[in-house]
Design a protein around this motif. Sequence first.
Motif, PDB file in Angstrom:
ATOM      1  N   ASP A 115       0.826  -1.198   0.000  1.00  0.00           N
ATOM      2  CA  ASP A 115       0.000   0.000   0.000  1.00  0.00           C
ATOM      3  C   ASP A 115       0.867   1.258   0.000  1.00  0.00           C
ATOM      4  OD1 ASP A 115       0.951  -0.662   2.509  1.00  0.00           O
ATOM      5  OD2 ASP A 115      -0.889  -0.180   3.583  1.00  0.00           O
ATOM      6  N   ILE A 157       5.123   2.692   0.690  1.00  0.00           N
ATOM      7  CA  ILE A 157       6.527   2.492   1.087  1.00  0.00           C
ATOM      8  C   ILE A 157       7.008   3.814   1.660  1.00  0.00           C
ATOM      9  CG2 ILE A 157       8.866   1.938   0.318  1.00  0.00           C
ATOM     10  CD1 ILE A 157       7.563   0.097  -1.802  1.00  0.00           C
ATOM     11  N   ASP A 158       7.447   3.722   2.898  1.00  0.00           N
ATOM     12  CA  ASP A 158       7.819   4.902   3.675  1.00  0.00           C
ATOM     13  C   ASP A 158       9.347   4.888   3.816  1.00  0.00           C
ATOM     14  OD1 ASP A 158       8.160   6.462   6.245  1.00  0.00           O
ATOM     15  OD2 ASP A 158       5.994   6.546   6.168  1.00  0.00           O
ATOM     16  N   ILE A 207      12.060   0.081   5.232  1.00  0.00           N
ATOM     17  CA  ILE A 207      12.545  -0.969   6.148  1.00  0.00           C
ATOM     18  C   ILE A 207      11.725  -2.249   5.967  1.00  0.00           C
ATOM     19  CG2 ILE A 207      12.760  -1.609   8.599  1.00  0.00           C
ATOM     20  CD1 ILE A 207      13.443   1.421   9.096  1.00  0.00           C
ATOM     21  N   PHE A 232       1.289  11.625   7.042  1.00  0.00           N
ATOM     22  CA  PHE A 232       0.617  10.374   7.416  1.00  0.00           C
ATOM     23  C   PHE A 232      -0.719  10.318   6.709  1.00  0.00           C
ATOM     24  CE2 PHE A 232      -1.723   7.359   9.945  1.00  0.00           C
ATOM     25  CZ  PHE A 232      -0.772   6.359  10.087  1.00  0.00           C
ATOM     26  N   VAL A 233      -0.971   9.196   6.040  1.00  0.00           N
ATOM     27  CA  VAL A 233      -2.212   9.083   5.262  1.00  0.00           C
ATOM     28  C   VAL A 233      -3.040   7.883   5.707  1.00  0.00           C
ATOM     29  CG1 VAL A 233      -1.347  10.275   3.206  1.00  0.00           C
ATOM     30  CG2 VAL A 233      -0.991   7.818   3.416  1.00  0.00           C
ATOM     31  N   ASP A 267      -4.588   2.727   7.595  1.00  0.00           N
ATOM     32  CA  ASP A 267      -5.261   2.957   8.874  1.00  0.00           C
ATOM     33  C   ASP A 267      -4.532   3.930   9.785  1.00  0.00           C
ATOM     34  OD1 ASP A 267      -3.082   1.031   9.316  1.00  0.00           O
ATOM     35  OD2 ASP A 267      -3.815   1.042  11.369  1.00  0.00           O
TER      36      ASP A 267
HETATM   37  P1  XMP Z   1       8.260   1.446   6.030  1.00  0.00           P
HETATM   38  O1  XMP Z   1       8.725   2.642   6.822  1.00  0.00           O
HETATM   39  O2  XMP Z   1       8.783   0.154   6.583  1.00  0.00           O
HETATM   40  O3  XMP Z   1       6.712   1.478   6.270  1.00  0.00           O
HETATM   41  O4  XMP Z   1       8.502   1.610   4.548  1.00  0.00           O
HETATM   42  C1  XMP Z   1       5.885   0.673   5.599  1.00  0.00           C
HETATM   43  C2  XMP Z   1       4.676   0.334   6.424  1.00  0.00           C
HETATM   44  O5  XMP Z   1       4.379   1.342   7.416  1.00  0.00           O
HETATM   45  C3  XMP Z   1       3.041   1.681   7.393  1.00  0.00           C
HETATM   46  N1  XMP Z   1       2.919   3.103   7.009  1.00  0.00           N
HETATM   47  C4  XMP Z   1       1.793   3.787   6.972  1.00  0.00           C
HETATM   48  N2  XMP Z   1       0.529   3.414   7.237  1.00  0.00           N
HETATM   49  N3  XMP Z   1      -0.215   5.600   6.743  1.00  0.00           N
HETATM   50  C5  XMP Z   1      -0.463   4.334   7.123  1.00  0.00           C
HETATM   51  O6  XMP Z   1      -1.615   3.993   7.346  1.00  0.00           O
HETATM   52  C6  XMP Z   1       1.032   6.055   6.452  1.00  0.00           C
HETATM   53  O7  XMP Z   1       1.204   7.229   6.103  1.00  0.00           O
HETATM   54  C7  XMP Z   1       2.087   5.087   6.586  1.00  0.00           C
HETATM   55  N4  XMP Z   1       3.426   5.176   6.367  1.00  0.00           N
HETATM   56  C8  XMP Z   1       3.905   3.923   6.663  1.00  0.00           C
HETATM   57  C9  XMP Z   1       2.403   0.761   6.378  1.00  0.00           C
HETATM   58  O8  XMP Z   1       1.883  -0.350   7.072  1.00  0.00           O
HETATM   59  C10 XMP Z   1       3.511   0.313   5.499  1.00  0.00           C
HETATM   60  O9  XMP Z   1       3.324  -0.990   4.964  1.00  0.00           O
END
Ligand code: XMP
Length: 182
Positions: A103, A105-106, A109, A155-156, A162
């Motif tokens: 959904d 990628i932040d 990790i 944050f979305v 969620d």
């Molecule tokens: P990383 O930092 O490992 O994060 O790339 C990936 C997972 O973190 C959650 N995530 C979010 N969930 N709104 C959300 O609801 C956001 O803005 C957000 N940013 C990170 C998500 O589960 C994702 O797979």
Amino acid sequence: MNQATINNKIFEIFIRDKEISDIVNQISSQINKSDIKDPLFISILNGSFLFTADIFRKITIPNSEITFVKLSSYNGTETTGKVNTIIGLEHDLSNRNVIILEDIIDTGITLEKVIQILKEKNVAEIKIATLLFKPEAYQKSIPIDFIGKEIPNDFVIGYGLDYNEYGRNLPHIYKLKNKEKC
Ligand code: XMP
Ligand code: MG
């Protein structure tokens, strides 16, 4: 609805359902045009469930399969550190071409962990498709093959995403108003 309130936090509309559906069409058509053969789609739950359903029904590649996994962290009995593992991966992955469906990628990790685990299972080719990508937050150098939309470091929620498990049912994607911390 232009706003959504969850646990006293106000979220404002950011990506409407129509734009989401255009993005889904664009990603699925890019995947269909790619040269990947007999792909196994791996959907990372929970956040990706709506995205996965919308993408997968548009896939026309022969012999496409799908499976759903969850990442779980547990405290190993012999180490003090947290270990992430994938639950639900029962397929024999050796020599499979896989497409990860995320959904968002932040930092990257989570993605890096998933790829590490898949490589240990001797997959042939790994491609990555994500609905949303936060370039400012990304800390890894793994290239992402299919990106729906790059977004700022906000944050979305909504469309599967969620805040404390709420908001997944919202048809649009909303972002936190006033850049508060969640
Ligand atoms: P990383 O930092 O490992 O994060 O790339 C990936 C997972 O973190 C959650 N995530 C979010 N969930 N709104 C959300 O609801 C956001 O803005 C957000 N940013 C990170 C998500 O589960 C994702 O797979
Ligand atoms: Mg997720």
